[in-house]
Design an enzyme around this catalytic site. Structure first.
Site, mmCIF file in Angstrom:
data_model
loop_
_atom_site.group_PDB
_atom_site.id
_atom_site.type_symbol
_atom_site.label_atom_id
_atom_site.label_comp_id
_atom_site.label_asym_id
_atom_site.label_seq_id
_atom_site.Cartn_x
_atom_site.Cartn_y
_atom_site.Cartn_z
ATOM 1 N N CYS A 104 0.809 -1.021 -0.064
ATOM 2 C CA CYS A 104 -0.082 -0.060 0.055
ATOM 3 C C CYS A 104 0.954 1.205 -0.108
ATOM 4 O O CYS A 104 1.371 1.587 -1.025
ATOM 5 C CB CYS A 104 -1.003 -0.153 1.115
ATOM 6 S SG CYS A 104 -2.628 0.868 0.746
ATOM 7 N N HIS A 118 -3.839 -5.310 0.737
ATOM 8 C CA HIS A 118 -2.853 -5.710 1.892
ATOM 9 C C HIS A 118 -3.150 -7.186 2.279
ATOM 10 O O HIS A 118 -4.003 -7.633 2.574
ATOM 11 C CB HIS A 118 -3.755 -5.268 3.234
ATOM 12 C CG HIS A 118 -3.545 -3.638 3.446
ATOM 13 N ND1 HIS A 118 -2.319 -2.930 4.043
ATOM 14 C CD2 HIS A 118 -4.274 -2.350 2.900
ATOM 15 C CE1 HIS A 118 -2.384 -1.843 4.050
ATOM 16 N NE2 HIS A 118 -3.268 -1.280 3.415
ATOM 17 N N GLU A 144 -1.239 -9.165 3.665
ATOM 18 C CA GLU A 144 -1.297 -9.649 5.220
ATOM 19 C C GLU A 144 -2.386 -10.056 5.799
ATOM 20 O O GLU A 144 -2.462 -10.880 6.671
ATOM 21 C CB GLU A 144 -0.456 -8.648 6.185
ATOM 22 C CG GLU A 144 -1.111 -7.372 6.416
ATOM 23 C CD GLU A 144 -0.969 -6.297 5.348
ATOM 24 O OE1 GLU A 144 -1.015 -6.496 4.219
ATOM 25 O OE2 GLU A 144 -1.429 -5.049 5.803
HETATM 26 N N1 GLN Z 1 -2.021 6.782 2.713
HETATM 27 C C1 GLN Z 1 -2.154 5.929 1.666
HETATM 28 C C2 GLN Z 1 -3.491 5.902 1.092
HETATM 29 O O1 GLN Z 1 -4.372 6.310 1.337
HETATM 30 C C3 GLN Z 1 -1.708 4.705 1.865
HETATM 31 C C4 GLN Z 1 -2.756 3.953 2.686
HETATM 32 C C5 GLN Z 1 -2.209 2.629 3.100
HETATM 33 O O2 GLN Z 1 -1.047 2.347 3.135
HETATM 34 N N2 GLN Z 1 -3.157 1.724 3.808
HETATM 35 O O3 GLN Z 1 -3.498 5.822 -0.469
#
Ligand code: GLN
Length: 557
Positions: free
Chosen positions: A386, A512, A514
């Site tokens: 992310c 994600h 994970e």
């Molecule tokens: N801050 C970034 C976004 O909103 C990444 C978010 C995250 O890593 N979950 O896209």
């Protein structure tokens, strides 16, 4: 309500006393696993006493990780334990807060549903709590509901009152109470002390709940006399006083509770006949975590919430699962990205892999960019999740594509090269709660990519929690310089995965992974990342296979 075979659903409530953070979630999840291994359909639920509608708006420092389910619910991190232990996909219904209950009750009141009644905690709030518990009955033999907080908290009272009523309505053979408590060792007296447990059980009894089972957390073994004493003072049968000593890995907890016959006691009380638990596979997992046979790897996780590892709970567990898949120990160092700016070279030298996890806000970003750069230039296996993917794209744009001011719109709205930008659908959103791209989305993997090889399927479904995306206007220049867009949304509108071909292992994902890793089914990306770290640790440089895959992904192809 009944399970698929027509049997009535039974309920287990788990409360905690004395102090918080005793591992109620892991105990509940472990019981869930044991019952599943005895052939039952089980689900787990967490009732959280705080007023936030969900934990999505809370700082990771306050609350630890926000766990996201397939249906896009932002939930308590205990749901992560539940999913990892019982290996079932949970949903919004599995995590309810006081805020959500009140929101519903007040909405009903505004609609006029209460027909002139004065709306009160008892019965309206407690009825809504009971309704939310019953909602989980269909398809399950046993619903295990954990009450957040500790007995004695003002906020927990409506929940405790609701579960007291619940037992009254459903009967003793259908509802049981498990209370988790602490037996502290007082060094000055050289003794284990049962008094706090007696007090906490008394407090429960005052509100009308007699626990059926006590799970006693302790650093030292409880001898027979002590167990009898606890049983006597708390009105709990001796065989239902279960010792839960600290163990090396959380995955050992089900085995330990089984050794103490917790599943037998629960099933006897609930009058359920079930075959014995088959724990062979689970035991194998524990052996691999405790005594792996293929050495160890060292992974650096460079993030901004590293002071509270609970913020990255699922990342931590998924790395351990990657170790299970490779039969290696995974040593994780949590490094603050703020310590990296300008000096990334030395700190990453001792590691076999770098992971940059998710995060929000500008703090520490430059350090993350430095860390990615070092990993890219020095063939260190890199996994960006992310925000980690977003950092990899920014770093690549700046240092490889020649766009020195490239940035994310989140951190530099005035950047001339916003390589990470906001989705159109997010442009006009002003509220914070529940407004990100959340939950399950499909991702198509490019035919010739390493990601495709790793997953071994053409399309995957992964969970999201973010607002920003790779800017499509920069896809071409990134690809031309060798950063492959290896996973895209089915309409090809959104970049879901990237990889850098000229490197042993350099993968980023906007989702994600994970959140979907299980000890029983380590996530392929984590298994492969740890595999690459093993190669690095064993001194192999870029493998021929990796080079070939990379070549197939050549610039602009
Ligand atoms: N801050 C970034 C976004 O909103 C990444 C978010 C995250 O890593 N979950 O896209």
């Amino acid at each position: 309500m009944a399970d698929p075979d027509g049997r009535a659903t039974k309920y287990v409530f788990v409360t905690g006393g004395v102090v918080s953070a005793l591992g109620k979630g892991i105990s509940a999840a472990s019981l869930g696993r044991l019952l599943k291994q005895r052939g039952l359909h089980v689900t787990l639920q967490k009732l959280d006493p705080y007023i936030n509608v969900d934990p999505g708006t809370m700082s990771p420092f306050q609350h630890g990780e926000v766990y996201v389910t397939d249906d896009g619910a932002e939930t308590d991190l205990d749901l992560g334990h539940y999913e990892r232990f019982i290996d079932e996909s949970l949903s919004q219904a599995n995590n309810i807060t006081t805020g959500r209950i009140y929101q519903d009750v007040i909405a009903k009141e505004r609609r006029g549903d209460y027909l002139g009644a004065t709306v009160q905690v008892i019965p309206h709030i407690t009825d809504e709590i009971k309704r939310r518990i019953r909602l989980l009955a269909p398809g399950h033999d046993v619903v295990i509901t954990e009450i957040g907080g500790t007995v004695g908290d003002i906020e927990s009272l409506p929940f405790l009152e609701a579960i007291r009523q619940f037992r009254q309505e459903m009967g003793r053979a259908n509802v049981i109470f498990i209370h988790l408590t602490l037996i502290p060792y007082i060094a000055a007296a050289g003794e284990l002390k049962t008094k706090p447990t007696q007090h906490s059980v008394r407090e429960l009894m005052e509100i009308g709940i007699q626990p059926d089972i006590l799970i006693c957390r302790t650093e030292h073994p409880l001898d027979e006399n002590l167990k009898r004493k606890i049983a006597l003072f708390t009105n709990v049968p001796r065989e239902a006083v279960i010792e839960a000593r600290d163990v090396e890995t959380i995955y050992e907890v089900p085995l330990e509770l089984h050794r103490q016959r917790l599943d037998d006691v629960v099933l006897e009380l609930l009058e359920i006949d079930a075959p014995p638990a088959d724990l062979i596979d689970w035991t194998d997992i524990v052996t691999r975590v405790k005594a792996p046979t293929s050495g160890r790897v060292r992974i650096a996780v460079v993030g901004k919430y590293t002071d509270l590892v609970d913020s990255y709970k699922s990342v931590q567990e998924a790395l351990i699962h990657g170790g299970i898949a490779n039969d290696v120990a995974v040593e994780i160092d949590w490094l603050s990205s703020e310590d990296f700016a300008g000096s990334a070279r030395e700190p990453l030298q001792p590691y076999d892999g770098l992971l940059i996890p998710g995060g929000f806000g500008e703090r520490g970003i430059e350090g993350m960019l430095e860390a990615v750069r070092w990993a890219r230039e020095n063939d260190l296996p890199f996994f960006g999740i992310c925000l980690g993917l977003q950092c990899a794209v920014i770093e690549f744009a700046r240092n490889v594509c020649g766009l020195p001011e490239a940035h994310s719109y989140e951190f530099a709205p005035d950047s001339p090269d916003p390589v990470i930008c906001m989705m159109d659908s997010q442009q006009n959103i002003t509220t914070k709660g529940g407004t990100m791209r959340l939950g399950r989305y499909p991702c198509r993997l490019r035919e010739d990519s390493r990601s495709r090889q790793i997953y071994d399927v053409a399309e995957v479904s992964e969970r999201h929690r973010h607002r920003y995306e790779v800017n499509n206007a920069y896809r071409e220049i990134l690809e031309e310089h060798g950063l492959a867009m290896s996973g895209l949304s089915p309409g090809e509108l959104l970049v879901e995965m990237i990889e850098f071909y000229d490197h042993p292992w350099f993968v980023g994902c906007q989702f994600h992974p994970e959140l979907k890793s299980r000890p029983t089914r380590p996530h392929p990306l984590f298994a492969s990342f740890i595999g690459a770290a093993v190669e690095r640790a064993s001194g192999d440089t870029v493998s021929d296979e990796a080079k070939e895959t990379g070549a197939a992904l050549g610039a602009g192809d």
